[in-house]
Design a protein around this motif. Sequence first.
Motif, PDB file in Angstrom:
ATOM      1  N   THR A  11       0.827  -1.209   0.000  1.00  0.00           N
ATOM      2  CA  THR A  11       0.000   0.000   0.000  1.00  0.00           C
ATOM      3  C   THR A  11       0.859   1.257   0.000  1.00  0.00           C
ATOM      4  O   THR A  11       0.356   2.338   0.270  1.00  0.00           O
ATOM      5  CB  THR A  11      -0.933   0.028   1.223  1.00  0.00           C
ATOM      6  N   ASP A  12       2.144   1.140  -0.293  1.00  0.00           N
ATOM      7  CA  ASP A  12       3.014   2.313  -0.327  1.00  0.00           C
ATOM      8  C   ASP A  12       2.467   3.339  -1.310  1.00  0.00           C
ATOM      9  O   ASP A  12       2.143   3.025  -2.441  1.00  0.00           O
ATOM     10  CB  ASP A  12       4.436   1.934  -0.750  1.00  0.00           C
ATOM     11  N   GLY A  13       2.351   4.569  -0.842  1.00  0.00           N
ATOM     12  CA  GLY A  13       1.883   5.645  -1.713  1.00  0.00           C
ATOM     13  C   GLY A  13       0.376   5.744  -1.822  1.00  0.00           C
ATOM     14  O   GLY A  13      -0.138   6.569  -2.569  1.00  0.00           O
ATOM     15  N   ALA A  14      -0.366   4.931  -1.072  1.00  0.00           N
ATOM     16  CA  ALA A  14      -1.829   5.005  -1.128  1.00  0.00           C
ATOM     17  C   ALA A  14      -2.299   6.303  -0.478  1.00  0.00           C
ATOM     18  O   ALA A  14      -1.819   6.698   0.569  1.00  0.00           O
ATOM     19  CB  ALA A  14      -2.450   3.816  -0.404  1.00  0.00           C
ATOM     20  N   VAL A  15      -3.227   6.975  -1.123  1.00  0.00           N
ATOM     21  CA  VAL A  15      -3.763   8.241  -0.611  1.00  0.00           C
ATOM     22  C   VAL A  15      -5.282   8.163  -0.684  1.00  0.00           C
ATOM     23  O   VAL A  15      -5.838   7.773  -1.709  1.00  0.00           O
ATOM     24  CB  VAL A  15      -3.267   9.441  -1.451  1.00  0.00           C
ATOM     25  N   ALA A  16      -5.947   8.521   0.427  1.00  0.00           N
ATOM     26  CA  ALA A  16      -7.417   8.529   0.432  1.00  0.00           C
ATOM     27  C   ALA A  16      -7.899   9.621  -0.519  1.00  0.00           C
ATOM     28  O   ALA A  16      -7.495  10.775  -0.416  1.00  0.00           O
ATOM     29  CB  ALA A  16      -7.944   8.767   1.841  1.00  0.00           C
ATOM     30  N   ARG A  17      -8.750   9.253  -1.449  1.00  0.00           N
ATOM     31  CA  ARG A  17      -9.197  10.205  -2.465  1.00  0.00           C
ATOM     32  C   ARG A  17      -9.993  11.360  -1.884  1.00  0.00           C
ATOM     33  O   ARG A  17      -9.863  12.489  -2.323  1.00  0.00           O
ATOM     34  CB  ARG A  17     -10.044   9.489  -3.505  1.00  0.00           C
ATOM     35  N   ASP A  18     -10.828  11.086  -0.884  1.00  0.00           N
ATOM     36  CA  ASP A  18     -11.693  12.141  -0.368  1.00  0.00           C
ATOM     37  C   ASP A  18     -10.972  13.115   0.550  1.00  0.00           C
ATOM     38  O   ASP A  18     -11.377  14.255   0.689  1.00  0.00           O
ATOM     39  CB  ASP A  18     -12.909  11.546   0.338  1.00  0.00           C
ATOM     40  N   THR A  19      -9.858  12.701   1.179  1.00  0.00           N
ATOM     41  CA  THR A  19      -9.178  13.571   2.131  1.00  0.00           C
ATOM     42  C   THR A  19      -7.770  13.951   1.697  1.00  0.00           C
ATOM     43  O   THR A  19      -7.222  14.925   2.205  1.00  0.00           O
ATOM     44  CB  THR A  19      -9.062  12.891   3.514  1.00  0.00           C
ATOM     45  N   THR A  22      -2.493  10.502   3.475  1.00  0.00           N
ATOM     46  CA  THR A  22      -1.765   9.265   3.190  1.00  0.00           C
ATOM     47  C   THR A  22      -2.017   8.199   4.252  1.00  0.00           C
ATOM     48  O   THR A  22      -2.070   7.017   3.931  1.00  0.00           O
ATOM     49  CB  THR A  22      -0.258   9.519   3.066  1.00  0.00           C
ATOM     50  N   SER A  23      -2.176   8.589   5.520  1.00  0.00           N
ATOM     51  CA  SER A  23      -2.452   7.604   6.574  1.00  0.00           C
ATOM     52  C   SER A  23      -3.785   6.920   6.329  1.00  0.00           C
ATOM     53  O   SER A  23      -3.907   5.700   6.450  1.00  0.00           O
ATOM     54  CB  SER A  23      -2.459   8.265   7.959  1.00  0.00           C
ATOM     55  N   ALA A  24      -4.793   7.701   5.967  1.00  0.00           N
ATOM     56  CA  ALA A  24      -6.111   7.127   5.690  1.00  0.00           C
ATOM     57  C   ALA A  24      -6.049   6.230   4.461  1.00  0.00           C
ATOM     58  O   ALA A  24      -6.656   5.159   4.433  1.00  0.00           O
ATOM     59  CB  ALA A  24      -7.148   8.229   5.488  1.00  0.00           C
ATOM     60  N   GLY A  25      -5.299   6.636   3.451  1.00  0.00           N
ATOM     61  CA  GLY A  25      -5.165   5.822   2.252  1.00  0.00           C
ATOM     62  C   GLY A  25      -4.503   4.496   2.539  1.00  0.00           C
ATOM     63  O   GLY A  25      -4.934   3.444   2.054  1.00  0.00           O
ATOM     64  N   GLU A  26      -3.453   4.522   3.357  1.00  0.00           N
ATOM     65  CA  GLU A  26      -2.767   3.273   3.711  1.00  0.00           C
ATOM     66  C   GLU A  26      -3.659   2.383   4.559  1.00  0.00           C
ATOM     67  O   GLU A  26      -3.722   1.165   4.351  1.00  0.00           O
ATOM     68  CB  GLU A  26      -1.461   3.567   4.447  1.00  0.00           C
ATOM     69  N   LEU A  27      -4.370   2.975   5.510  1.00  0.00           N
ATOM     70  CA  LEU A  27      -5.277   2.194   6.360  1.00  0.00           C
ATOM     71  C   LEU A  27      -6.358   1.529   5.524  1.00  0.00           C
ATOM     72  O   LEU A  27      -6.620   0.330   5.684  1.00  0.00           O
ATOM     73  CB  LEU A  27      -5.897   3.090   7.428  1.00  0.00           C
ATOM     74  N   TRP A  28      -6.997   2.269   4.616  1.00  0.00           N
ATOM     75  CA  TRP A  28      -8.044   1.680   3.777  1.00  0.00           C
ATOM     76  C   TRP A  28      -7.476   0.620   2.854  1.00  0.00           C
ATOM     77  O   TRP A  28      -8.131  -0.386   2.577  1.00  0.00           O
ATOM     78  CB  TRP A  28      -8.801   2.754   3.002  1.00  0.00           C
ATOM     79  N   VAL A  54      -1.428   4.462  11.402  1.00  0.00           N
ATOM     80  CA  VAL A  54      -2.099   3.247  10.921  1.00  0.00           C
ATOM     81  C   VAL A  54      -2.036   2.157  11.982  1.00  0.00           C
ATOM     82  O   VAL A  54      -3.025   1.476  12.239  1.00  0.00           O
ATOM     83  CB  VAL A  54      -1.481   2.776   9.590  1.00  0.00           C
ATOM     84  N   VAL A  55      -0.894   1.994  12.627  1.00  0.00           N
ATOM     85  CA  VAL A  55      -0.750   0.996  13.688  1.00  0.00           C
ATOM     86  C   VAL A  55      -1.741   1.272  14.802  1.00  0.00           C
ATOM     87  O   VAL A  55      -2.434   0.365  15.275  1.00  0.00           O
ATOM     88  CB  VAL A  55       0.694   0.977  14.244  1.00  0.00           C
ATOM     89  N   GLN A  56      -1.844   2.534  15.223  1.00  0.00           N
ATOM     90  CA  GLN A  56      -2.772   2.888  16.297  1.00  0.00           C
ATOM     91  C   GLN A  56      -4.224   2.649  15.880  1.00  0.00           C
ATOM     92  O   GLN A  56      -5.024   2.148  16.667  1.00  0.00           O
ATOM     93  CB  GLN A  56      -2.558   4.338  16.722  1.00  0.00           C
ATOM     94  N   ALA A  57      -4.567   2.974  14.639  1.00  0.00           N
ATOM     95  CA  ALA A  57      -5.942   2.754  14.169  1.00  0.00           C
ATOM     96  C   ALA A  57      -6.269   1.265  14.124  1.00  0.00           C
ATOM     97  O   ALA A  57      -7.350   0.853  14.541  1.00  0.00           O
ATOM     98  CB  ALA A  57      -6.128   3.382  12.790  1.00  0.00           C
ATOM     99  N   LEU A  58      -5.336   0.447  13.627  1.00  0.00           N
ATOM    100  CA  LEU A  58      -5.573  -0.998  13.574  1.00  0.00           C
ATOM    101  C   LEU A  58      -5.672  -1.589  14.975  1.00  0.00           C
ATOM    102  O   LEU A  58      -6.456  -2.508  15.213  1.00  0.00           O
ATOM    103  CB  LEU A  58      -4.473  -1.696  12.776  1.00  0.00           C
TER     104      LEU A  58
END
Length: 66
Positions: A11-19, A22-28, A54-58
């Motif tokens: 998921t390197d470089g994943a970005v949440a489209r709506d926000t 990068t953290s949200a993109g990686e988490l999703w 991401v670690v804290q959210a998971l």
Amino acid sequence: MPIVREFYLFTDGAVARDTGNTSAGELWGILDGLLVMLNKGYRRATIQTDNLDVVQALTDIRLEIQ
């Protein structure tokens, strides 16, 4: 001897489209990958990330199969 099947999700470089976050993109990306894994019959996963958010959210959502 048990059969070991591995599933790699990058998921390197994943970005949440709506926000644009990068953290949200990686988490999703991780959550979507886990859903794919569950649908394919996997029941355990090892997640590696260098993103503390991401670690804290998971950790907060406690991903456990009952």
